[in-house]
Design a protein around this motif. Structure first.
Motif, PDB file in Angstrom:
ATOM      1  N   SER A 134     -10.311  -3.187  18.265  1.00 37.23           N
ATOM      2  CA  SER A 134     -10.151  -2.887  19.690  1.00 37.23           C
ATOM      3  C   SER A 134      -9.960  -1.390  19.915  1.00 37.23           C
ATOM      4  O   SER A 134     -10.449  -0.837  20.907  1.00 37.23           O
ATOM      5  CB  SER A 134      -8.969  -3.670  20.262  1.00 37.23           C
ATOM      6  OG  SER A 134      -7.750  -3.291  19.652  1.00 37.23           O
ATOM      7  N   ARG A 135      -9.266  -0.735  19.011  1.00 36.10           N
ATOM      8  CA  ARG A 135      -9.066   0.709  19.139  1.00 36.10           C
ATOM      9  C   ARG A 135     -10.362   1.470  18.868  1.00 36.10           C
ATOM     10  O   ARG A 135     -10.619   2.506  19.479  1.00 36.10           O
ATOM     11  CB  ARG A 135      -7.957   1.173  18.205  1.00 36.10           C
ATOM     12  CG  ARG A 135      -6.582   0.616  18.596  1.00 36.10           C
ATOM     13  CD  ARG A 135      -5.542   0.928  17.552  1.00 36.10           C
ATOM     14  NE  ARG A 135      -5.321   2.363  17.422  1.00 36.10           N
ATOM     15  CZ  ARG A 135      -5.004   2.972  16.276  1.00 36.10           C
ATOM     16  NH1 ARG A 135      -4.894   2.254  15.164  1.00 36.10           N
ATOM     17  NH2 ARG A 135      -4.805   4.259  16.242  1.00 36.10           N
ATOM     18  N   ASN A 136     -11.190   0.962  17.946  1.00 34.97           N
ATOM     19  CA  ASN A 136     -12.467   1.607  17.675  1.00 34.97           C
ATOM     20  C   ASN A 136     -13.343   1.666  18.914  1.00 34.97           C
ATOM     21  O   ASN A 136     -14.029   2.669  19.165  1.00 34.97           O
ATOM     22  CB  ASN A 136     -13.218   0.864  16.562  1.00 34.97           C
ATOM     23  CG  ASN A 136     -12.589   1.061  15.196  1.00 34.97           C
ATOM     24  OD1 ASN A 136     -11.708   1.896  15.019  1.00 34.97           O
ATOM     25  ND2 ASN A 136     -13.041   0.279  14.232  1.00 34.97           N
ATOM     26  N   GLU A 177     -17.707  -3.466   9.587  1.00 31.49           N
ATOM     27  CA  GLU A 177     -18.322  -3.809  10.875  1.00 31.49           C
ATOM     28  C   GLU A 177     -17.477  -3.246  12.013  1.00 31.49           C
ATOM     29  O   GLU A 177     -16.270  -3.065  11.883  1.00 31.49           O
ATOM     30  CB  GLU A 177     -18.437  -5.323  11.035  1.00 31.49           C
ATOM     31  CG  GLU A 177     -17.107  -6.060  10.940  1.00 31.49           C
ATOM     32  CD  GLU A 177     -17.247  -7.561  11.061  1.00 31.49           C
ATOM     33  OE1 GLU A 177     -16.239  -8.222  11.361  1.00 31.49           O
ATOM     34  OE2 GLU A 177     -18.371  -8.068  10.859  1.00 31.49           O
ATOM     35  N   ASP A 178     -18.149  -2.936  13.101  1.00 30.90           N
ATOM     36  CA  ASP A 178     -17.485  -2.459  14.318  1.00 30.90           C
ATOM     37  C   ASP A 178     -16.682  -1.185  14.083  1.00 30.90           C
ATOM     38  O   ASP A 178     -15.654  -0.963  14.729  1.00 30.90           O
ATOM     39  CB  ASP A 178     -16.565  -3.548  14.897  1.00 30.90           C
ATOM     40  CG  ASP A 178     -17.329  -4.781  15.322  1.00 30.90           C
ATOM     41  OD1 ASP A 178     -18.466  -4.614  15.790  1.00 30.90           O
ATOM     42  OD2 ASP A 178     -16.807  -5.897  15.187  1.00 30.90           O
ATOM     43  N   ASN A 179     -17.142  -0.323  13.157  1.00 35.07           N
ATOM     44  CA  ASN A 179     -16.471   0.960  13.031  1.00 35.07           C
ATOM     45  C   ASN A 179     -16.990   1.917  14.098  1.00 35.07           C
ATOM     46  O   ASN A 179     -17.998   1.654  14.759  1.00 35.07           O
ATOM     47  CB  ASN A 179     -16.632   1.534  11.614  1.00 35.07           C
ATOM     48  CG  ASN A 179     -18.076   1.841  11.255  1.00 35.07           C
ATOM     49  OD1 ASN A 179     -18.744   2.615  11.922  1.00 35.07           O
ATOM     50  ND2 ASN A 179     -18.567   1.216  10.189  1.00 35.07           N
ATOM     51  N   ALA A 198     -10.227   5.414   8.219  1.00 39.55           N
ATOM     52  CA  ALA A 198     -10.465   3.966   8.212  1.00 39.55           C
ATOM     53  C   ALA A 198     -11.252   3.509   9.433  1.00 39.55           C
ATOM     54  O   ALA A 198     -12.016   2.545   9.365  1.00 39.55           O
ATOM     55  CB  ALA A 198      -9.129   3.221   8.146  1.00 39.55           C
ATOM     56  N   HIS A 199     -11.081   4.199  10.554  1.00 37.73           N
ATOM     57  CA  HIS A 199     -11.800   3.821  11.772  1.00 37.73           C
ATOM     58  C   HIS A 199     -13.300   4.075  11.657  1.00 37.73           C
ATOM     59  O   HIS A 199     -14.072   3.589  12.487  1.00 37.73           O
ATOM     60  CB  HIS A 199     -11.247   4.585  12.970  1.00 37.73           C
ATOM     61  CG  HIS A 199      -9.851   4.218  13.337  1.00 37.73           C
ATOM     62  ND1 HIS A 199      -9.531   3.036  13.963  1.00 37.73           N
ATOM     63  CD2 HIS A 199      -8.673   4.869  13.150  1.00 37.73           C
ATOM     64  CE1 HIS A 199      -8.224   2.976  14.152  1.00 37.73           C
ATOM     65  NE2 HIS A 199      -7.683   4.075  13.662  1.00 37.73           N
ATOM     66  N   LEU A 200     -13.704   4.819  10.649  1.00 39.25           N
ATOM     67  CA  LEU A 200     -15.099   5.236  10.542  1.00 39.25           C
ATOM     68  C   LEU A 200     -15.874   4.519   9.449  1.00 39.25           C
ATOM     69  O   LEU A 200     -17.101   4.668   9.377  1.00 39.25           O
ATOM     70  CB  LEU A 200     -15.166   6.752  10.298  1.00 39.25           C
ATOM     71  CG  LEU A 200     -14.342   7.616  11.261  1.00 39.25           C
ATOM     72  CD1 LEU A 200     -14.492   9.090  10.902  1.00 39.25           C
ATOM     73  CD2 LEU A 200     -14.741   7.373  12.709  1.00 39.25           C
ATOM     74  N   VAL A 201     -15.191   3.739   8.608  1.00 41.21           N
ATOM     75  CA  VAL A 201     -15.888   3.166   7.443  1.00 41.21           C
ATOM     76  C   VAL A 201     -15.684   1.671   7.274  1.00 41.21           C
ATOM     77  O   VAL A 201     -16.042   1.123   6.233  1.00 41.21           O
ATOM     78  CB  VAL A 201     -15.473   3.895   6.144  1.00 41.21           C
ATOM     79  CG1 VAL A 201     -15.842   5.359   6.197  1.00 41.21           C
ATOM     80  CG2 VAL A 201     -13.984   3.718   5.862  1.00 41.21           C
ATOM     81  N   ILE A 225       2.065   2.192  19.255  1.00 38.33           N
ATOM     82  CA  ILE A 225       3.148   1.297  18.839  1.00 38.33           C
ATOM     83  C   ILE A 225       2.739  -0.155  19.044  1.00 38.33           C
ATOM     84  O   ILE A 225       3.034  -1.034  18.223  1.00 38.33           O
ATOM     85  CB  ILE A 225       4.438   1.602  19.621  1.00 38.33           C
ATOM     86  CG1 ILE A 225       4.911   3.035  19.343  1.00 38.33           C
ATOM     87  CG2 ILE A 225       5.537   0.607  19.266  1.00 38.33           C
ATOM     88  CD1 ILE A 225       5.236   3.325  17.895  1.00 38.33           C
ATOM     89  N   GLY A 226       2.030  -0.429  20.130  1.00 38.95           N
ATOM     90  CA  GLY A 226       1.617  -1.792  20.436  1.00 38.95           C
ATOM     91  C   GLY A 226       0.662  -2.386  19.421  1.00 38.95           C
ATOM     92  O   GLY A 226       0.509  -3.607  19.348  1.00 38.95           O
ATOM     93  N   ALA A 227       0.018  -1.526  18.615  1.00 40.67           N
ATOM     94  CA  ALA A 227      -0.901  -2.033  17.606  1.00 40.67           C
ATOM     95  C   ALA A 227      -0.193  -2.906  16.570  1.00 40.67           C
ATOM     96  O   ALA A 227      -0.791  -3.798  15.981  1.00 40.67           O
ATOM     97  CB  ALA A 227      -1.606  -0.864  16.910  1.00 40.67           C
ATOM     98  N   LEU A 228       1.096  -2.662  16.355  1.00 39.23           N
ATOM     99  CA  LEU A 228       1.845  -3.450  15.383  1.00 39.23           C
ATOM    100  C   LEU A 228       3.018  -4.216  15.977  1.00 39.23           C
ATOM    101  O   LEU A 228       3.511  -5.144  15.357  1.00 39.23           O
ATOM    102  CB  LEU A 228       2.372  -2.545  14.256  1.00 39.23           C
ATOM    103  CG  LEU A 228       1.363  -2.146  13.185  1.00 39.23           C
ATOM    104  CD1 LEU A 228       2.035  -1.272  12.139  1.00 39.23           C
ATOM    105  CD2 LEU A 228       0.762  -3.375  12.517  1.00 39.23           C
TER     106      LEU A 228
END
Length: 323
Positions: free
Chosen positions: A274-276, A306-308, A300-303, A198-201
């Protein structure tokens, strides 16, 4: 700006919990040892990787959180790896009632306006007029949004748009694998807490400026939902990194030094970068502990360019092979 994918990704998460409650009332052991199933050189790639250190491996699948029956069964290399895993790791375990309760609680606590204040009062008049027009067309009472902070109003509109489009979050890749893991008796591991998701948004500052930016982006993008979903589905089924990135980025660009560019960059940092780092750290921990884990996170976290997560794992000196 990647709010296009964020809109669906996190709105589905909240939708799964909240739309069965008050919103509906308002608006209608050991790591696997080289167990990979080999593919031919001409076989299509998936958003699927094997991550290995010197003596153990885990599997990493990029999920999309909406699908239909045509997705299943998954490719044999994915099915085999899942069947052999002892644990399933997901971003957040929404099958756990306590986690679902925490999502609802966090959303209510961080997503509601202070007593006596209305959403309409902090938005530009033209933005509220757009919201009111959309709600009228959808048969959705705009008064429902008046008590919500901008980020939560954006999530609610996104979730309702998803529902109207007939998207079923229970057929999302992660949701299906969660159900199967519970049925098969696999241990389920949450990579994040409800508060972190939830804090992400959530933007609970007095100005709510970042939330207003996100709401503005959402109003522009809900009209493109059907075509956006179609492109994301096509990208996932064909393993097309470029198409997924292009769909996430969209056409809207922000000039350097502007407030919108600042908000866009901050959103990317909170929701992805930051989550990655944390996701990559957890995967590295699984390897160091020789745990037999099948990991599922949003594709999306994988592609990202940068920084994936995949790049971060490689930087740790781990072997990462795509299937």
């Amino acid at each position: 700006m990647k709010a296009r994918y964020v809109m669906i990704h996190l709105a589905l998460r909240v939708m799964c919990v909240l739309f069965s409650g008050w919103l509906l009332l308002s608006c209608a052991g050991n790591a696997p040892r080289e167990t990979s199933a080999p593919q031919s050189a001409s076989a299509p790639q998936h958003f699927f990787w094997k991550v290995s250190d010197s003596n153990s491996s885990v599997w990493l699948l990029g999920s999309i959180h909406f699908a239909d029956s045509s997705f299943y069964p998954l490719d044999s290399v994915i099915e085999t790896a899942f069947a052999n895993a002892e644990e399933l790791a997901v971003e957040i375990d929404v099958s756990d009632d306590s986690v679902s309760s925490e999502i609802a609680s966090e959303s209510m606590q961080r997503g509601m306006m202070p007593a006596g204040k209305r959403l309409q009062d902090i938005l530009p008049p033209e933005m509220w007029n757009s919201i009111d027009s959309i709600c009228s067309a959808w048969g959705f009472p705009s008064m429902t949004l008046q008590v919500m902070r901008p980020w939560f109003a954006a999530m609610t509109l996104s979730a309702f748009a998803i529902q109207r489009a007939g998207i079923d979050p229970t057929l999302g890749v992660d949701a299906v694998l969660l159900d199967r893991a519970a049925h098969d008796g696999k241990a389920i591991v949450g990579l994040e807490t409800a508060s972190e998701q939830i804090g992400a948004l959530a933007d609970t500052t007095d100005s709510d400026s970042a939330g207003i930016f996100y709401l503005k982006s959402t109003l522009r993008e809900v009209s493109e939902l059907d075509s956006m979903v179609a492109r994301i589905v096509r990208a996932w089924k064909t393993g097309d990194d470029a198409l997924l990135r292009e769909t996430m980025e969209g056409e809207k660009k922000y000039d350097e030094g502007t407030r919108e560019k600042e908000f866009s960059d901050k959103l990317d940092e909170k929701v992805y970068k930051s989550r990655n780092v944390k996701i990559a750290e957890r995967i590295a921990e699984f390897l160091s502990e020789d745990r037999n884990v099948f990991v599922v996170v949003g594709a999306a976290h994988l592609v990202l360019d940068e920084d994936n997560v995949v790049d971060l794992l490689r930087r740790r000196g781990l072997k990462v092979q795509r299937y």
